[in-house]
Design a protein around this motif. Structure first.
Motif, PDB file in Angstrom:
ATOM      1  N   LYS A   5       0.945  -1.303   0.284  1.00 18.66           N
ATOM      2  CA  LYS A   5      -0.067  -0.056  -0.354  1.00 18.66           C
ATOM      3  C   LYS A   5       0.542   0.865  -0.116  1.00 18.66           C
ATOM      4  O   LYS A   5       0.673   2.444  -0.784  1.00 18.66           O
ATOM      5  N   ILE A   6       1.804   1.002   0.573  1.00 16.10           N
ATOM      6  CA  ILE A   6       2.187   2.667   0.726  1.00 16.10           C
ATOM      7  C   ILE A   6       3.366   2.491  -0.655  1.00 16.10           C
ATOM      8  O   ILE A   6       3.982   3.693  -1.158  1.00 16.10           O
ATOM      9  N   ALA A   7       4.200   1.366  -1.162  1.00 16.99           N
ATOM     10  CA  ALA A   7       4.995   1.900  -2.287  1.00 16.99           C
ATOM     11  C   ALA A   7       3.790   2.479  -3.464  1.00 16.99           C
ATOM     12  O   ALA A   7       4.206   2.949  -4.077  1.00 16.99           O
ATOM     13  N   SER A   8       2.677   1.640  -3.444  1.00 15.49           N
ATOM     14  CA  SER A   8       1.453   2.537  -4.284  1.00 15.49           C
ATOM     15  C   SER A   8       0.766   3.712  -4.731  1.00 15.49           C
ATOM     16  O   SER A   8       1.201   4.122  -5.058  1.00 15.49           O
ATOM     17  N   ILE A   9       1.246   4.467  -3.268  1.00 14.21           N
ATOM     18  CA  ILE A   9       1.142   5.531  -2.721  1.00 14.21           C
ATOM     19  C   ILE A   9       2.306   6.658  -2.880  1.00 14.21           C
ATOM     20  O   ILE A   9       1.448   7.669  -4.226  1.00 14.21           O
ATOM     21  N   LEU A  10       3.303   5.967  -2.972  1.00 14.29           N
ATOM     22  CA  LEU A  10       4.609   6.541  -3.245  1.00 14.29           C
ATOM     23  C   LEU A  10       4.518   6.521  -5.320  1.00 14.29           C
ATOM     24  O   LEU A  10       4.590   7.668  -5.559  1.00 14.29           O
ATOM     25  N   GLN A  11       4.248   5.430  -5.218  1.00 14.13           N
ATOM     26  CA  GLN A  11       4.518   5.619  -7.220  1.00 14.13           C
ATOM     27  C   GLN A  11       3.621   6.120  -7.637  1.00 14.13           C
ATOM     28  O   GLN A  11       3.829   6.853  -8.947  1.00 14.13           O
ATOM     29  N   ASP A  12       2.295   6.739  -7.200  1.00 13.52           N
ATOM     30  CA  ASP A  12       1.423   7.583  -7.665  1.00 13.52           C
ATOM     31  C   ASP A  12       1.630   8.668  -7.537  1.00 13.52           C
ATOM     32  O   ASP A  12       1.625   9.419  -8.470  1.00 13.52           O
ATOM     33  N   PHE A  13       1.843   9.377  -6.112  1.00 14.55           N
ATOM     34  CA  PHE A  13       1.989  10.136  -6.091  1.00 14.55           C
ATOM     35  C   PHE A  13       3.475  10.593  -7.051  1.00 14.55           C
ATOM     36  O   PHE A  13       3.542  12.080  -7.341  1.00 14.55           O
ATOM     37  N   PHE A  14       4.789  10.071  -7.156  1.00 12.89           N
ATOM     38  CA  PHE A  14       6.617  10.301  -8.148  1.00 12.89           C
ATOM     39  C   PHE A  14       5.800   9.899  -9.522  1.00 12.89           C
ATOM     40  O   PHE A  14       7.503   9.869  -9.963  1.00 12.89           O
ATOM     41  N   LYS A  15       5.007   9.773  -9.924  1.00 11.80           N
ATOM     42  CA  LYS A  15       4.668   9.007 -10.690  1.00 11.80           C
ATOM     43  C   LYS A  15       5.840   9.851 -12.422  1.00 11.80           C
ATOM     44  O   LYS A  15       5.918   8.300 -12.959  1.00 11.80           O
ATOM     45  N   LYS A  16       6.079  10.817 -12.167  1.00 11.69           N
ATOM     46  CA  LYS A  16       6.357  11.530 -13.610  1.00 11.69           C
ATOM     47  C   LYS A  16       8.476  11.670 -12.374  1.00 11.69           C
ATOM     48  O   LYS A  16       9.169  11.705 -13.798  1.00 11.69           O
ATOM     49  N   TYR A  17       8.715  10.867 -11.602  1.00 17.86           N
ATOM     50  CA  TYR A  17      10.026  11.127 -11.270  1.00 17.86           C
ATOM     51  C   TYR A  17      10.281   9.443 -11.198  1.00 17.86           C
ATOM     52  O   TYR A  17       9.999   8.412 -10.660  1.00 17.86           O
ATOM     53  N   VAL A  18      11.806   8.813 -10.995  1.00 14.78           N
ATOM     54  CA  VAL A  18      12.214   8.096 -10.433  1.00 14.78           C
ATOM     55  C   VAL A  18      12.396   7.737  -9.316  1.00 14.78           C
ATOM     56  O   VAL A  18      12.990   8.255  -8.850  1.00 14.78           O
ATOM     57  N   PHE A  19      11.558   7.447  -8.801  1.00 13.84           N
ATOM     58  CA  PHE A  19      11.616   6.902  -6.907  1.00 13.84           C
ATOM     59  C   PHE A  19      11.912   5.657  -6.477  1.00 13.84           C
ATOM     60  O   PHE A  19      10.984   4.840  -6.714  1.00 13.84           O
ATOM     61  N   SER A  20      13.062   5.496  -5.310  1.00 14.69           N
ATOM     62  CA  SER A  20      12.438   3.781  -5.153  1.00 14.69           C
ATOM     63  C   SER A  20      13.052   4.222  -3.493  1.00 14.69           C
ATOM     64  O   SER A  20      13.690   5.350  -3.036  1.00 14.69           O
ATOM     65  N   ILE A  21      12.433   2.987  -3.155  1.00 15.64           N
ATOM     66  CA  ILE A  21      12.202   2.925  -1.210  1.00 15.64           C
ATOM     67  C   ILE A  21      14.096   3.295  -0.725  1.00 15.64           C
ATOM     68  O   ILE A  21      14.180   1.839  -1.214  1.00 15.64           O
ATOM     69  N   LYS A  22      14.316   3.152   0.219  1.00 12.06           N
ATOM     70  CA  LYS A  22      15.290   2.923   0.738  1.00 12.06           C
ATOM     71  C   LYS A  22      15.179   2.229   2.163  1.00 12.06           C
ATOM     72  O   LYS A  22      15.966   1.185   2.267  1.00 12.06           O
ATOM     73  N   ASN A  23      14.495   2.672   2.547  1.00  7.12           N
ATOM     74  CA  ASN A  23      13.763   1.901   4.152  1.00  7.12           C
ATOM     75  C   ASN A  23      12.260   2.634   4.694  1.00  7.12           C
ATOM     76  O   ASN A  23      12.407   3.924   3.893  1.00  7.12           O
TER      77      ASN A  23
END
Length: 69
Positions: A5-23
Motif C-alpha cells: 500500500k505504501i509503495a503504491s501511494i508513493l508510486q502514484d505520487f512520484f509517477k513522473k519521477y524515478v523514486f525508490s524506497i531505501k528504508n
C-alpha cells in the motif's frame, strides 16, 4: 500488505519521477493512524517522507504524505 500500500501511494505520487524506497519503518501509532518514516531516493537525491495511514481499510485513501526536512 501494508508495505505494498505504501509503495503504491508513493508510486502514484512520484509517477513522473524515478523514486525508490531505501528504508521504511513504523515511526509511531497515534489515534487511528500508523505513521511511517520513509527514506528514499528521488532521481539521485536523498529524501525523507512521513506517511500517515488510517487503520480503517474503508478510509485507506485518506492518507497524509509530507516531506521531512
Amino acid at each position: 500488505m501494508k508495505f505494498q500500500k505504501i509503495a503504491s501511494i508513493l508510486q502514484d505520487f512520484f509517477k513522473k519521477y524515478v523514486f525508490s524506497i531505501k528504508n521504511c519503518f513504523l515511526l509511531q501509532i497515534r489515534e487511528n493512524y500508523e505513521i511511517y518514516r520513509i527514506l528514499g531516493d528521488l532521481e539521485g537525491m536523498d529524501i525523507q517522507l512521513q506517511l500517515s495511514l488510517p487503520f480503517n481499510e474503508a478510509e485507506q485513501d485518506l492518507y497524509d504524505l509530507s516531506f521531512v526536512i
